[in-house]
Design an enzyme around this catalytic site. Structure first.
Site, short mmCIF file in Angstrom:
data_model
loop_
_atom_site.label_atom_id
_atom_site.label_comp_id
_atom_site.label_asym_id
_atom_site.label_seq_id
_atom_site.Cartn_x
_atom_site.Cartn_y
_atom_site.Cartn_z
N LYS A 45 26.39 75.15 -13.57
CA LYS A 45 27.56 74.25 -13.49
C LYS A 45 28.41 74.41 -14.74
O LYS A 45 29.64 74.54 -14.67
CB LYS A 45 27.09 72.81 -13.34
CG LYS A 45 28.21 71.76 -13.29
CD LYS A 45 28.87 71.75 -11.93
CE LYS A 45 29.67 70.47 -11.68
NZ LYS A 45 30.91 70.39 -12.45
N TYR A 70 22.10 73.84 -26.57
CA TYR A 70 22.19 73.04 -27.79
C TYR A 70 22.32 73.89 -29.05
O TYR A 70 22.95 73.47 -30.02
CB TYR A 70 20.99 72.10 -27.91
CG TYR A 70 21.01 70.97 -26.91
CD1 TYR A 70 21.97 69.96 -26.99
CD2 TYR A 70 20.07 70.90 -25.87
CE1 TYR A 70 21.99 68.92 -26.09
CE2 TYR A 70 20.09 69.86 -24.96
CZ TYR A 70 21.06 68.88 -25.07
OH TYR A 70 21.09 67.85 -24.16
N ALA A 85 24.43 59.12 -15.63
CA ALA A 85 24.66 58.76 -14.24
C ALA A 85 26.08 58.25 -14.07
O ALA A 85 26.65 57.63 -14.97
CB ALA A 85 23.66 57.68 -13.82
N GLN A 87 29.08 55.90 -12.45
CA GLN A 87 29.23 54.53 -11.97
C GLN A 87 29.58 54.58 -10.48
O GLN A 87 30.51 55.26 -10.08
CB GLN A 87 30.34 53.81 -12.74
CG GLN A 87 30.49 52.35 -12.37
CD GLN A 87 31.60 51.69 -13.17
OE1 GLN A 87 32.22 52.30 -14.03
NE2 GLN A 87 31.86 50.44 -12.90
N ARG A 93 29.46 48.77 -15.32
CA ARG A 93 29.09 49.74 -16.37
C ARG A 93 27.74 49.39 -16.97
O ARG A 93 26.96 50.27 -17.33
CB ARG A 93 30.17 49.75 -17.46
CG ARG A 93 31.50 50.31 -16.98
CD ARG A 93 32.53 50.29 -18.09
NE ARG A 93 33.82 50.78 -17.65
CZ ARG A 93 34.79 50.03 -17.17
NH1 ARG A 93 34.60 48.72 -17.05
NH2 ARG A 93 35.94 50.55 -16.81
N ASN A 125 29.03 55.90 -20.04
CA ASN A 125 28.99 54.45 -19.92
C ASN A 125 27.58 53.90 -19.76
O ASN A 125 26.71 54.59 -19.23
CB ASN A 125 29.83 54.02 -18.70
CG ASN A 125 31.29 53.88 -19.06
OD1 ASN A 125 31.63 53.38 -20.12
ND2 ASN A 125 32.16 54.34 -18.17
N PRO A 126 27.32 52.66 -20.21
CA PRO A 126 28.25 51.75 -20.89
C PRO A 126 28.47 52.20 -22.33
O PRO A 126 27.53 52.25 -23.12
CB PRO A 126 27.56 50.39 -20.83
CG PRO A 126 26.11 50.73 -20.71
CD PRO A 126 26.01 52.02 -19.97
N VAL A 127 29.71 52.52 -22.66
CA VAL A 127 29.98 53.29 -23.88
C VAL A 127 29.63 52.54 -25.16
O VAL A 127 29.16 53.15 -26.12
CB VAL A 127 31.44 53.77 -23.90
CG1 VAL A 127 32.44 52.62 -24.03
CG2 VAL A 127 31.66 54.80 -25.00
N ASP A 153 41.31 51.55 -21.46
CA ASP A 153 41.70 50.21 -21.02
C ASP A 153 43.03 49.80 -21.66
O ASP A 153 43.90 49.21 -21.02
CB ASP A 153 40.63 49.18 -21.40
CG ASP A 153 39.24 49.61 -21.02
OD1 ASP A 153 38.70 49.07 -20.04
OD2 ASP A 153 38.69 50.49 -21.71
N ARG A 156 45.81 51.55 -20.00
CA ARG A 156 46.09 50.89 -18.72
C ARG A 156 46.91 49.63 -18.93
O ARG A 156 47.86 49.34 -18.19
CB ARG A 156 44.78 50.55 -18.01
CG ARG A 156 44.04 51.75 -17.45
CD ARG A 156 42.63 51.39 -17.02
NE ARG A 156 41.98 52.49 -16.30
CZ ARG A 156 40.67 52.64 -16.16
NH1 ARG A 156 39.84 51.73 -16.71
NH2 ARG A 156 40.17 53.65 -15.51
N HIS A 180 33.91 47.63 -23.36
CA HIS A 180 34.61 48.43 -22.35
C HIS A 180 33.94 48.08 -21.03
O HIS A 180 32.99 48.72 -20.59
CB HIS A 180 34.46 49.93 -22.67
CG HIS A 180 34.92 50.83 -21.55
ND1 HIS A 180 36.20 50.79 -21.05
CD2 HIS A 180 34.27 51.78 -20.85
CE1 HIS A 180 36.32 51.69 -20.10
NE2 HIS A 180 35.15 52.30 -19.95
N THR A 235 36.33 58.03 -11.65
CA THR A 235 37.50 58.07 -12.53
C THR A 235 37.28 59.17 -13.56
O THR A 235 36.19 59.28 -14.12
CB THR A 235 37.70 56.72 -13.28
OG1 THR A 235 36.66 56.56 -14.24
CG2 THR A 235 37.67 55.55 -12.32
#
Length: 318
Positions: A45, A70, A85, A87, A93, A125-127, A153, A156, A180, A235
């Site tokens: 990938k 790495y 993972a 969301q 989140r 996330n959750p960041v 955010d 936005r 966030h 997103t």
């Protein structure tokens, strides 16, 4: 950043899902870097994304892009972590916390073993929580462990305020602070349009029901990710542009003020928890946090947001 120990024109991205790949594409177009290594648990990938993006180099700027591991991050100026993972619809989140903490327990020590001089930019996330996890697991100085925080955010919020007021969103100065996530706070008390307090500017544009309209806008910001996930399952473009913006501030030593995730050390009565607040960002990462004016309600909500993050940290061991 120690220029003797890192290549200021090299970036690494760990995680080649939607966010990692979109960030790689955005950074390729930016011209900030001349070398980019993509790393993913699925090596094909990473190599495939690198190959796809590299085919656009003749249409952009010269750059070396490749899939790696790495060992390739040893001299990267910025290591961006988007792995984890995704969301899902109906998931907050903070629902991701246990899954992605486990992912970080495998990733961050590998990074720390190979690169102690670059800047670690956490996007997964959750960041806010994961930035604190990365800070502890890496041992890297706190100024060089940064979360993408509420940069998206805030963008936005500016976009929606610009639409509401019929003005260029780049002339809107406002911040989302705190988590966030669902407990974030739109700091309207310090918001302004080119120096004019936002409520005054509303009246200049013929809007008088300030509280109701601002509450609607704040809720739309909070619901944006859920709406996008419902409509297209993920997103990634907005956050990719936020990643590019943070990298710009670092690479160019702009000393820009961005609402990134960083450790709180007593401001607003909050300590020993990572959350998103405006900070000066430059070549060494976070230079200092910038205290903004908050009214009593905003301050109370910020402290509640910090409490939620503290409670979530108690649920995990790292």
């Amino acid at each position: 950043m120690d220029g003797c120990k890192v290549n200021l024109r090299k970036v690494a991205i760990i995680g080649c899902g939607f966010v990692g790949s979109a960030s790689a594409f955005s950074l390729m177009q930016s011209g900030l870097f001349s070398e980019m290594v993509l790393i993913d648990v699925d090596r094909d990938k990473a190599s495939g994304e690198a190959l796809d993006i590299s085919h656009g180099i003749p249409l952009a700027r010269p750059m070396k892009i490749y899939g790696g591991d790495y060992d390739d991050i040893f001299d990267a100026a910025i290591i961006i972590v988007t792995a984890g993972a995704n969301q899902k619809e109906g998931e907050t989140r903070l629902d991701l916390i246990r899954k992605n903490t486990a992912v970080f327990q495998s990733i961050i020590p590998e990074v720390a073993k190979r690169n102690q001089h670059g800047i670690l930019l956490i996007v997964s996330n959750p960041v806010d929580v994961l930035t604190q996890v990365a800070l502890k697991l890496s041992g890297i100085p706190k100024n060089r462990v940064i979360g993408s925080g509420t940069v998206l955010d805030t963008s936005r919020l500016k976009h929606l305020l610009g639409e509401h007021l019929g003005v260029d969103s780049r002339s809107v100065h406002a911040f989302i602070v705190g988590e966030h996530g669902d407990s974030e706070i739109a700091a309207f008390s310090s918001a302004n349009v080119s120096g004019i307090p936002v409520h005054e500017f509303c009246e200049l544009r013929g809007f008088y029901h300030h509280e109701q309209e601002m509450a609607k806008i704040a809720q739309r910001v909070k619901d944006s990710a859920y709406e996008i996930i419902r409509k297209k399952r993920a997103t990634y473009y907005g956050i990719a542009m936020s990643v590019k913006r943070i990298c710009e501030a670092i690479v160019r030593d702009e000393k820009s003020i961005l609402p990134v995730s960083a450790m709180m050390e007593g401001a607003y009565g909050i300590r020993d928890v990572v959350l998103s607040m405006p900070a000066i960002v430059g070549k060494d990462g976070i230079e200092m946090q910038v205290p903004i004016s908050l009214d009593q309600d905003e301050l109370a909500r910020l402290r509640r947001s910090a409490g939620i993050l503290e409670d979530n940290l108690k649920e995990i061991s790292f």
